[in-house]
Design an enzyme around this catalytic site. Structure first.
Site, PDB file in Angstrom:
ATOM      1  N   ARG A 158       0.766  -1.034   0.116  1.00 50.20           N
ATOM      2  CA  ARG A 158       0.022   0.211  -0.064  1.00 50.20           C
ATOM      3  C   ARG A 158       1.000   1.164  -0.151  1.00 50.20           C
ATOM      4  O   ARG A 158       0.637   2.261  -0.784  1.00 50.20           O
ATOM      5  CB  ARG A 158      -1.028   0.022   1.317  1.00 50.20           C
ATOM      6  CG  ARG A 158      -1.726   1.253   1.362  1.00 50.20           C
ATOM      7  CD  ARG A 158      -2.698   1.410   2.484  1.00 50.20           C
ATOM      8  NE  ARG A 158      -3.583   2.467   2.648  1.00 50.20           N
ATOM      9  CZ  ARG A 158      -4.388   2.524   3.488  1.00 50.20           C
ATOM     10  NH1 ARG A 158      -4.686   1.627   4.491  1.00 50.20           N
ATOM     11  NH2 ARG A 158      -5.169   3.617   3.546  1.00 50.20           N
ATOM     12  N   ASN A 183     -10.644  -4.507  -1.572  1.00 51.07           N
ATOM     13  CA  ASN A 183     -10.520  -3.331  -2.599  1.00 51.07           C
ATOM     14  C   ASN A 183      -9.433  -3.733  -3.715  1.00 51.07           C
ATOM     15  O   ASN A 183      -8.827  -4.576  -3.535  1.00 51.07           O
ATOM     16  CB  ASN A 183      -9.850  -1.867  -2.212  1.00 51.07           C
ATOM     17  CG  ASN A 183     -11.135  -1.289  -1.277  1.00 51.07           C
ATOM     18  OD1 ASN A 183     -11.959  -1.208  -1.732  1.00 51.07           O
ATOM     19  ND2 ASN A 183     -10.946  -0.668  -0.186  1.00 51.07           N
ATOM     20  N   HIS A 231     -16.446   3.460  -5.261  1.00 54.19           N
ATOM     21  CA  HIS A 231     -15.538   4.602  -5.064  1.00 54.19           C
ATOM     22  C   HIS A 231     -15.566   5.574  -6.202  1.00 54.19           C
ATOM     23  O   HIS A 231     -14.731   6.519  -6.442  1.00 54.19           O
ATOM     24  CB  HIS A 231     -14.040   4.292  -4.752  1.00 54.19           C
ATOM     25  CG  HIS A 231     -13.803   3.568  -3.624  1.00 54.19           C
ATOM     26  ND1 HIS A 231     -12.557   3.147  -3.382  1.00 54.19           N
ATOM     27  CD2 HIS A 231     -14.627   3.093  -2.656  1.00 54.19           C
ATOM     28  CE1 HIS A 231     -12.570   2.515  -1.894  1.00 54.19           C
ATOM     29  NE2 HIS A 231     -13.889   2.592  -1.677  1.00 54.19           N
ATOM     30  N   TYR A 284     -14.474  10.471  -2.528  1.00 52.13           N
ATOM     31  CA  TYR A 284     -13.347   9.869  -3.620  1.00 52.13           C
ATOM     32  C   TYR A 284     -13.225  10.729  -4.774  1.00 52.13           C
ATOM     33  O   TYR A 284     -12.726  10.665  -5.792  1.00 52.13           O
ATOM     34  CB  TYR A 284     -13.698   8.196  -3.953  1.00 52.13           C
ATOM     35  CG  TYR A 284     -13.157   7.242  -2.696  1.00 52.13           C
ATOM     36  CD1 TYR A 284     -11.910   6.963  -2.815  1.00 52.13           C
ATOM     37  CD2 TYR A 284     -14.212   6.987  -1.913  1.00 52.13           C
ATOM     38  CE1 TYR A 284     -11.257   6.199  -1.835  1.00 52.13           C
ATOM     39  CE2 TYR A 284     -13.623   5.920  -0.994  1.00 52.13           C
ATOM     40  CZ  TYR A 284     -12.285   5.617  -0.933  1.00 52.13           C
ATOM     41  OH  TYR A 284     -11.851   4.710   0.130  1.00 52.13           O
TER      42      TYR A 284
END
Length: 422
Positions: free
Chosen positions: A90, A144, A194, A245
């Site tokens: 990430r 995700n 999103h 988002y």
């Protein structure tokens, strides 16, 4: 009822467990299985999960195992909340895109594509093993990028529904502002995971009074501040409320400048996770700590309980915001696109509610990102530099060939260990 959580060693799992304990009348779980290959984390989380169940008087068993096949055997529902590559991956997703002047984010843009490429093959392998263990099991995906992962699952023929906490977060926020209970709020929620807008806020159900104009008139500035968008923009969008988002699209360059001047969210979460694991090791701790609220995923437990209960024929609200096949709901998209909308959910799965004509301002962006998601899934399933490049060219947060070319090289370099074809 047996429910399995794959990625059960996540520091976020106690939030989920707390929801299962509080809402046991809605979702009567007899056995909760937490599956994770990280044995040390799993035991810390599992120990706290047992103490939470005990404190709240839940009679169900909590089982921990690193063995996926044993964990999903006989499960009625399997929740997926895994992160391939962990917080280290990430961290990369949030940083290398900034080198090219593009958004660094783990679920959208170039970073989101990297996560999809790492994740889809792993999730499909898990889903096949779930199907062998129990072909009637439901798979609830919170991993995700939810839209792409859910599309991969559905195209492979799995009984799958995608779940995100954006809608339930709005539901709670709007209920607070209006002075009503969350159960009274029904959202007309439109778009992709999103990439959504609230086009109506109704009291009492799908046919209830639309109080969105009142909400914006009385609380527009507060809502805009939460979204970090100008209040006037909500009016220019036609009186709808975009998810947070959308700021990546509506204020791209501003966000890039911000991201370049502050620590990544991944680094903040990694430090938080270390502290949470230390807390979970305390045998006196028998409730989710307050720090967990800052971890992200607010209200996920309640959304997960409601969705699982509806799919498994238990009590609960039949109306859920989910990710599922379009099937003509948005006529400007292919039927096999995965959209995020309000649906009636039951044991046969979700059935999207009708959606009024969509403003071209939103339809254009939704169609664009849907095309990207189709190309992203192709790249995840088949690999290859050219497929990665095509997906990045299609994404509105990238678009330019020079950026797409440079980002493709960076994506492959940073993710080679997770890409079988690289």
């Amino acid at each position: 009822m047996k429910l399995t959580v794959v990625g059960g060693g996540s520091t976020y799992t106690p939030e989920l467990v707390d929801g299962f304990a509080r809402l046991r009348d809605t979702l009567p779980i007899e056995e909760l299985v937490l599956v994770d290959p990280a044995a040390e984390r799993l035991e810390l989380v599992g120990g706290l999960a047992r103490r939470i169940f005990a404190k709240q008087g839940h009679g169900g068993r909590v089982v921990t195992t690193p063995d996926l096949d044993a964990g999903v055997d006989g499960a009625d529902a399997v929740l997926l909340q895994l992160r391939v590559g962990g917080q280290a991956a990430r961290q990369q997703d949030e940083t290398w895109p900034l080198e090219c002047g593009c958004i660094g984010q783990e679920t959208t843009g170039a970073g989101g594509l990297a996560k999809a490429l790492r994740t889809v093959p792993v999730v499909l392998d898990i889903a096949e093993r779930v199907r062998r263990a129990n072909p009637n099991a439901w798979i609830i995906d919170f991993t995700n990028p939810v839209g792409i992962v859910t599309r991969a699952l559905l195209q492979a023929g799995h009984r799958a529904v995608g779940l995100c906490n954006v809608a339930i977060g709005f539901q709670r926020k709007f209920a607070q502002l209006l002075g009503v209970t969350p159960s009274e709020i029904h959202l007309d929620h439109l778009g992709l995971n999103h990439l959504t807008w609230e086009t109506a806020v109704r009291l009492g159900g799908p046919e209830g009074e639309n109080v969105l104009p009142k909400l914006l008139a009385e609380h527009g500035e507060t809502i805009a501040a939460d979204l970090r968008l100008p209040p006037g923009l909500l009016d220019r969008l036609g009186g709808v409320i975009p998810s947070y988002y959308l700021r990546y699209y509506y204020a791209h360059d501003e966000v890039v400048r911000e991201l370049r001047t502050k620590p990544s969210r991944a680094s903040e979460v990694a430090a938080m996770e270390q502290r949470l694991l230390e807390m979970y090791g305390d045998p006196a701790l028998d409730e989710k700590p307050e720090l967990l609220a800052k971890r992200g995923g607010a209200y996920y437990s309640e959304a997960a309980v409601d969705l699982a209960a509806a799919l498994l024929g238990s009590a609960g609200n039949p109306y859920q915001v989910v990710n599922t096949y379009n099937g003509g709901t948005l006529p400007f998209l292919p039927d096999d696109a995965v959209i995020e909308v309000q649906a009636a959910v039951g044991p046969s799965g979700p059935r999207p509610l009708p959606v009024p004509d969509v403003d071209p301002l939103f339809a254009g962006l939704v169609a664009n990102v849907t095309a990207y998601e189709e190309l992203a899934l192709e790249a995840a399933l088949r690999g290859g530099r050219d497929r990665v490049l095509r997906a990045l060219l299609a994404h509105p947060l990238v678009g330019q060939y020079e950026y797409a070319d440079a980002l493709t090289d960076r994506l492959i370099a940073h993710n080679r260990e997770h890409l079988a074809w690289a």
